[in-house]
Design an enzyme around this catalytic site. Structure first.
Site, PDB file in Angstrom:
ATOM      1  N   HIS A 255       0.858  -1.199   0.000  1.00 35.56           N
ATOM      2  CA  HIS A 255       0.000   0.000   0.000  1.00 35.56           C
ATOM      3  C   HIS A 255       0.885   1.237   0.000  1.00 35.56           C
ATOM      4  O   HIS A 255       1.296   1.724   1.045  1.00 35.56           O
ATOM      5  CB  HIS A 255      -0.922  -0.043   1.236  1.00 35.56           C
ATOM      6  CG  HIS A 255      -1.928   1.071   1.290  1.00 35.56           C
ATOM      7  ND1 HIS A 255      -3.071   0.983   2.067  1.00 35.56           N
ATOM      8  CD2 HIS A 255      -1.976   2.291   0.705  1.00 35.56           C
ATOM      9  CE1 HIS A 255      -3.767   2.104   1.956  1.00 35.56           C
ATOM     10  NE2 HIS A 255      -3.119   2.924   1.144  1.00 35.56           N
TER      11      HIS A 255
ATOM     12  N   HIS B  29       1.120   4.838  -2.467  1.00 33.66           N
ATOM     13  CA  HIS B  29       0.734   5.649  -3.624  1.00 33.66           C
ATOM     14  C   HIS B  29       2.020   6.284  -4.129  1.00 33.66           C
ATOM     15  O   HIS B  29       2.645   7.061  -3.396  1.00 33.66           O
ATOM     16  CB  HIS B  29      -0.264   6.729  -3.217  1.00 33.66           C
ATOM     17  CG  HIS B  29      -1.499   6.171  -2.573  1.00 33.66           C
ATOM     18  ND1 HIS B  29      -2.676   5.978  -3.263  1.00 33.66           N
ATOM     19  CD2 HIS B  29      -1.719   5.725  -1.307  1.00 33.66           C
ATOM     20  CE1 HIS B  29      -3.576   5.459  -2.447  1.00 33.66           C
ATOM     21  NE2 HIS B  29      -3.029   5.292  -1.249  1.00 33.66           N
TER      22      HIS B  29
ATOM     23  N   HIS C  98      -9.618   1.091  -0.993  1.00 38.63           N
ATOM     24  CA  HIS C  98      -9.559   1.727   0.318  1.00 38.63           C
ATOM     25  C   HIS C  98     -10.961   1.620   0.931  1.00 38.63           C
ATOM     26  O   HIS C  98     -11.956   1.943   0.258  1.00 38.63           O
ATOM     27  CB  HIS C  98      -9.186   3.199   0.189  1.00 38.63           C
ATOM     28  CG  HIS C  98      -7.735   3.455  -0.105  1.00 38.63           C
ATOM     29  ND1 HIS C  98      -7.080   2.862  -1.145  1.00 38.63           N
ATOM     30  CD2 HIS C  98      -6.823   4.245   0.533  1.00 38.63           C
ATOM     31  CE1 HIS C  98      -5.812   3.285  -1.138  1.00 38.63           C
ATOM     32  NE2 HIS C  98      -5.631   4.121  -0.135  1.00 38.63           N
TER      33      HIS C  98
ATOM     34  N   GLU D  70     -11.271   3.510   6.230  1.00 36.51           N
ATOM     35  CA  GLU D  70     -10.234   4.435   6.697  1.00 36.51           C
ATOM     36  C   GLU D  70     -10.965   5.536   7.475  1.00 36.51           C
ATOM     37  O   GLU D  70     -10.849   5.619   8.696  1.00 36.51           O
ATOM     38  CB  GLU D  70      -9.443   5.008   5.516  1.00 36.51           C
ATOM     39  CG  GLU D  70      -8.293   5.927   5.924  1.00 36.51           C
ATOM     40  CD  GLU D  70      -7.579   6.574   4.713  1.00 36.51           C
ATOM     41  OE1 GLU D  70      -8.174   6.627   3.619  1.00 36.51           O
ATOM     42  OE2 GLU D  70      -6.435   7.046   4.903  1.00 36.51           O
TER      43      GLU D  70
ATOM     44  N   ASP E 194       1.762   4.024   2.786  1.00 35.52           N
ATOM     45  CA  ASP E 194       0.685   4.835   2.203  1.00 35.52           C
ATOM     46  C   ASP E 194       1.251   6.004   1.382  1.00 35.52           C
ATOM     47  O   ASP E 194       1.338   5.892   0.152  1.00 35.52           O
ATOM     48  CB  ASP E 194      -0.270   5.331   3.297  1.00 35.52           C
ATOM     49  CG  ASP E 194      -1.660   5.688   2.789  1.00 35.52           C
ATOM     50  OD1 ASP E 194      -1.915   5.491   1.591  1.00 35.52           O
ATOM     51  OD2 ASP E 194      -2.489   6.165   3.590  1.00 35.52           O
ATOM     52  N   ASP E 195       1.582   7.100   2.045  1.00 33.18           N
ATOM     53  CA  ASP E 195       2.145   8.274   1.365  1.00 33.18           C
ATOM     54  C   ASP E 195       3.351   8.742   2.171  1.00 33.18           C
ATOM     55  O   ASP E 195       3.286   9.738   2.902  1.00 33.18           O
ATOM     56  CB  ASP E 195       1.089   9.386   1.301  1.00 33.18           C
ATOM     57  CG  ASP E 195      -0.140   8.941   0.522  1.00 33.18           C
ATOM     58  OD1 ASP E 195      -0.082   8.929  -0.713  1.00 33.18           O
ATOM     59  OD2 ASP E 195      -1.137   8.566   1.165  1.00 33.18           O
TER      60      ASP E 195
HETATM   61  N1  ADE Z   1      -4.739   8.721  -1.820  1.00 28.52           N
HETATM   62  C1  ADE Z   1      -3.489   8.730  -1.369  1.00 28.52           C
HETATM   63  N2  ADE Z   1      -3.455   8.344  -0.090  1.00 28.52           N
HETATM   64  C2  ADE Z   1      -4.723   8.058   0.279  1.00 28.52           C
HETATM   65  C3  ADE Z   1      -5.343   7.609   1.463  1.00 28.52           C
HETATM   66  N3  ADE Z   1      -4.656   7.342   2.572  1.00 28.52           N
HETATM   67  N4  ADE Z   1      -6.674   7.440   1.461  1.00 28.52           N
HETATM   68  C4  ADE Z   1      -7.396   7.702   0.371  1.00 28.52           C
HETATM   69  N5  ADE Z   1      -6.859   8.124  -0.767  1.00 28.52           N
HETATM   70  C5  ADE Z   1      -5.539   8.307  -0.820  1.00 28.52           C
HETATM   71 ZN    ZN Z   2      -3.756   4.772   0.585  1.00 29.89          ZN
END
Ligand code: ADE
Ligand code: ZN
Length: 336
Positions: free
Chosen positions: A17, A19, A197, A200, A278-279
């Site tokens: 996971h 992006h 997703h 969350e 994630d990011d």
């Molecule tokens: N796009 C990038 N990161 C995300 C996240 N944590 N939740 C939803 N969309 C995303």
């Molecule tokens: Zn994500």
């Protein structure tokens, strides 16, 4: 460094996971803005970093879409992906399944093939030079309509032999999985894997929707599943993987403090949880940082670390032989 952190470093891991646009570090954002003549609303790198204070998912997404505006050429996407792969090497991540958001680029006039070929060439370089295997998952932005997702799937047709699956991301609440039922069904007919997703910020019903309507192979995040005991039992029984992202959860206020992260509870319930970044450029770290944050906050132990790392391979889209080869390497590293 304590024993758990040494173990985390030593173990080969998979990331499921991430992006790729969320791995755009402020330094590279600034550099690409200059290279491409894009004007950013920040005077310097420190100001970009200082802007990363989020109260919720939408706060983050607003900056995330603004940040990706510096990505214009195939070389930009290559450089972005290559920088991420070097972080993988540093963290001993030996397999990665990356998300990309085509609509975040095509809406700005950047062609699908520019994005895809840039990412792809870096992944091939990562395989050759770093020995890191990879898969690509194309995400649909859920704040846009299903017609837009269908148009994106259409653009992806020439590349489908190199795309493993489809995902669903962006603003969750108000955009339930059922909105994308038909395009996910079509993706399934095309032989693509499906992830989404869910849970969350959205309620447990969205996780159920992802399972029943989108027929997902994995759930991304899934935290709020814990509010529904029947759903937890089902996820455990069917061994549906959850790709959990601790530092993201903290920075997006899905949890109020890392000491309250539910990862231990997830494992105790028999859920097939994995740890992911994630990011990473926005949330303060890559895979090892996410594991280490749990060691610091809840004293994540050796058995839990090993389960999470094994799960990362078992939940991957690798073939069974590769999975067992990786599991043997995990066992060998754990022995040593
Ligand atoms: N796009 C990038 N990161 C995300 C996240 N944590 N939740 C939803 N969309 C995303
Ligand atoms: Zn994500």
């Amino acid at each position: 460094m304590n024993n758990e952190k040494q173990l985390i470093r030593a173990l080969p891991k998979a990331e499921l996971h991430i992006h790729i646009e969320g791995s755009l570090e402020p330094e590279m954002m600034f550099e690409l803005a200059q290279r491409n003549g894009v004007k950013l609303p920040y005077p310097d790198v420190a100001a970009i970093r200082a802007a990363y204070e989020f109260n919720c998912l939408q706060d983050f997404l607003d900056l995330y879409y603004q940040g990706m505006s510096v990505l214009l050429t195939q070389q930009d996407f290559h450089d972005l992906t290559w920088a991420y792969l070097q972080r993988c090497r540093d963290d001993n991540v030996v397999h990665t399944e990356i998300f990309f958001d085509p609509q975040g680029h095509t809406a700005r006039g950047v062609a699908f093939d520019t994005v895809f070929e840039g990412i792809w060439s870096a992944l091939r370089r990562g395989e050759q030079d770093l020995g890191i295997s990879s898969r690509v998952i194309m995400c649909f932005l859920r704040h846009l309509d299903e017609e837009d997702a269908f148009a994106t799937l259409q653009q992806a047709l020439p590349f489908l032999d190199r795309i493993e699956g489809v995902g669903l991301d962006s603003s969750e609440v108000g955009h339930p999985p059922e909105k994308f039922l038909s395009v996910f069904q079509r993706a399934g007919e095309l032989g693509l894997k499906r992830v989404a997703h869910a849970g969350e910020e959205g309620p447990p019903e969205y996780v159920v929707g992802a399972l029943d309507s989108l027929r997902v192979d994995r759930v991304d995040h899934g935290n709020r599943s814990l509010e529904d005991s029947a759903l937890v039992e089902r996820l455990a029984r069917e061994q549906i993987p959850l790709t959990v992202c601790p530092q993201s959860n903290l920075r997006l206020a899905v949890i109020d403090d890392m000491t309250n992260h539910p990862i231990r509870q997830m494992l105790a319930c028999g859920l097939k949880a994995t740890i992911n970044s994630d990011d990473p450029a926005y949330f303060g770290g890559y895979v090892n940082d996410n594991f280490n944050a749990l060691v610091n906050a809840i004293e994540l132990n050796r058995d839990e670390i090993l389960s999470l790392v094994r799960n990362s391979f078992e939940a991957s889209f690798l073939d069974p032989e590769s999975i067992s080869r990786h599991l043997q390497a995990v066992a060998a590293a754990a022995e040593a």
